[in-house]
Scaffold this active site. Structure first.
Site, PDB file in Angstrom:
ATOM      1  N   HIS A  23       2.067  -7.892   0.987  1.00 11.43           N
ATOM      2  CA  HIS A  23       2.772  -8.247  -0.400  1.00 11.43           C
ATOM      3  C   HIS A  23       4.153  -7.674  -0.403  1.00 11.43           C
ATOM      4  CE1 HIS A  23      -1.045  -9.065  -2.873  1.00 11.43           C
ATOM      5  NE2 HIS A  23      -1.547  -8.456  -1.788  1.00 11.43           N
ATOM      6  N   ASP A 120       4.778  -8.455  -8.393  1.00 13.56           N
ATOM      7  CA  ASP A 120       3.698  -9.046  -7.676  1.00 13.56           C
ATOM      8  C   ASP A 120       2.631  -9.657  -8.473  1.00 13.56           C
ATOM      9  OD1 ASP A 120       2.449  -8.610  -4.368  1.00 13.56           O
ATOM     10  OD2 ASP A 120       0.996  -8.960  -5.808  1.00 13.56           O
TER      11      ASP A 120
END
Ligand code: UDP
Length: 462
Positions: A23, A120
């Protein structure tokens, strides 16, 4: 939208990453692009144990700074073995929501406060920080548009899913369905009524309130799913800007003596003759699986590089010594310079778990992908490259799979040496060319990136 006053008149983006490398890396790549191409100021919130991972990013991004936050880091050594699969999200969602107040106070105390929150997609609760600051939020999807669309439908459906039935994603282009075990693990791990898991679900649902969505993909790879997302989110601010890893500021890719030795060995191998094996930054194969894989690599006769980011104990006994003695391969224990390996002329195929970053990196490098999805979004990514695009082959499926090594050896040999693999290689080349074109000046991802910056500048203007 009304926005906070920005004293410099330039956007200042508060970046909220989710810590695992798969991520963190693409979000840093994207932030680097934003800052170096358009002089956008960046502040990245980071858990103390991840701070060192930002050093290359900060060194190569002059307008960026780090803001350490007391969030737990699921990948930190003190959590090793204590966190059940899938619980990363629950572990992080709750503390992030308690930090909302301190993030907002920090932002308000700045002379040049953030004009945008970029988080994110696993941390959709950052929307509430953006709401408090009255600035727009951009959700960053370090996964494909297919996965983004699947998660959007799944989190909005009745949960938990029935383990005895396939999950039918009937709203998506092509109405795909997946066996229960292939549904992203985060959805299957959700525990209704558990306060932490309810925060996780709320976070995902908050993504649909984001002002904009940036997806690390490119039009030729996922145009149908991108159009679908625009319809679902109800606005056109869905930008496909990938592959962002082309920006070349990758953390952890500093030259080391091991890497030098590896590349000098690769330089002596014939073009496209080497099979690269890596299952991402987190997966550690069980010993029986590693044994089958090792036996298949040796039986295939192909040259190989096998990288396991964690643990040397995984490699079958004597494999490395035999591979070196026969000039057949190398094993990498620790962080492999994956992008550079994939782009090396002697590498022809990539055995991958189909994590989205690895999938995009393999596609962009034009190697033959040999798919072995394990969990998370990987079954969806494998479906996309193997079935939708016909640009990859399958090796095996699942974390528990221990395939027959003879059969696996044949797949490996075919991937690097075979003829046209029923058109797979040609399709992979076409997709690789499209990935390259997308990020060139005037390409689809380049244009989406420019459009996104323009809109961001417009909403950030004082
Ligand atoms: N990676 C790397 N070296 C390694 C292992 C992983 O550079 O030894 C990088 C890889 O290039 C990719 C990311 O880590 O960018 C892994 O992301 P992916 O989505 O493929 O898988 P995950 O780690 O999230 O399962």
């Amino acid at each position: 939208m009304s926005t906070a006053a920005a004293s410099s008149g330039r956007p200042h983006v508060l970046v909220v990453p989710f810590p695992p490398m798969g991520h963190l890396l693409p979000l840093l790549d994207f932030s680097h692009l934003l800052s170096t191409r358009h002089c956008v100021r960046i502040t990245v919130t980071v858990t103390p144990s991840c701070l060192h991972l930002l050093s290359d990013f900060l060194a190569s991004t002059p307008l960026a700074a780090a803001l350490p936050l007391p969030l737990p880091d699921p990948s930190a050594p003190e959590h090793a073995g204590q966190i059940a699969p899938g619980t990363h999200h629950a572990l992080l969602a709750a503390p992030l929501s308690t930090l909302r107040g301190s993030l907002v106070s920090w932002a308000r105390s700045q002379l040049d406060p953030p004009t945008t929150v970029l988080s994110d997609f696993f941390l959709g609760s950052a929307q509430l920080v953006a709401d408090d600051l009255r600035v727009p939020r951009v959700a960053f999807y370090g996964v494909g548009a297919f996965t983004t669309a699947a998660l959007e439908q799944l989190w909005n459906s009745t949960l938990p899913l029935d383990p005895n039935n396939d999950a039918a994603l009937s709203a998506l282009p092509g109405s795909p369905s997946f066996p229960y075990g292939h549904v992203p693990s985060v959805v299957r791990s959700y525990v209704p009524g558990d306060p932490d898991w309810e925060l996780v679900r709320e976070g995902f649902l908050l993504n649909s309130r984001a002002w904009g969505a940036v997806v690390n993909t490119f039009d030729a790879m996922e145009s149908d799913f991108l159009e679908h997302l625009k319809r679902r989110f109800g606005h056109g601010r869905v930008w496909a800007v990938g592959p962002v890893a082309n920006s070349g500021c990758r953390v952890g890719e500093r030259p080391t003596a091991e890497a030098e030795e590896l590349f000098s060995w690769l330089a002596g191998c014939p073009e496209r003759s080497v099979l690269y094996v890596c299952f991402g930054s987190m997966y550690k194969p069980p010993l029986s699986q590693a044994a089958a894989l090792g036996a298949a690599l040796e039986a295939s006769g192909v040259r190989f590089v096998w990288a396991v980011s964690a643990d040397v104990a995984v490699f079958p006994d004597g494999l490395e010594e035999r591979a070196r003695a026969r000039d057949k391969g190398r094993v990498v224990c620790g962080w492999a310079p994956q992008m550079e390996i994939l782009r090396h002329a002697s590498v022809g195929a990539f055995v991958t778990h189909c994590g989205w970053n690895s999938t995009l990196e393999g596609v962009a490098a034009g190697v033959t992908l040999v798919a072995w999805p394990m969990k998370a979004d990987q079954f969806i990514d494998a479906r996309l490259v193997v079935d939708v695009h016909g640009a990859a082959v399958r090796a095996a499926e699942g974390e528990d799979a221990v395939p027959d090594s003879g059969a696996l050896a044949r797949v490996f040999a075919g991937a690097v040496e075979g003829a046209e693999l029923g058109g797979v290689r040609a399709k992979a080349r076409t997709l690789a060319a499209a990935a390259g074109d997308a990020v060139e000046e005037g390409g689809s991802s380049w244009l989406d990136f420019e459009r996104m910056v323009k809109e961001l500048e417009a909403v950030s203007a004082p």
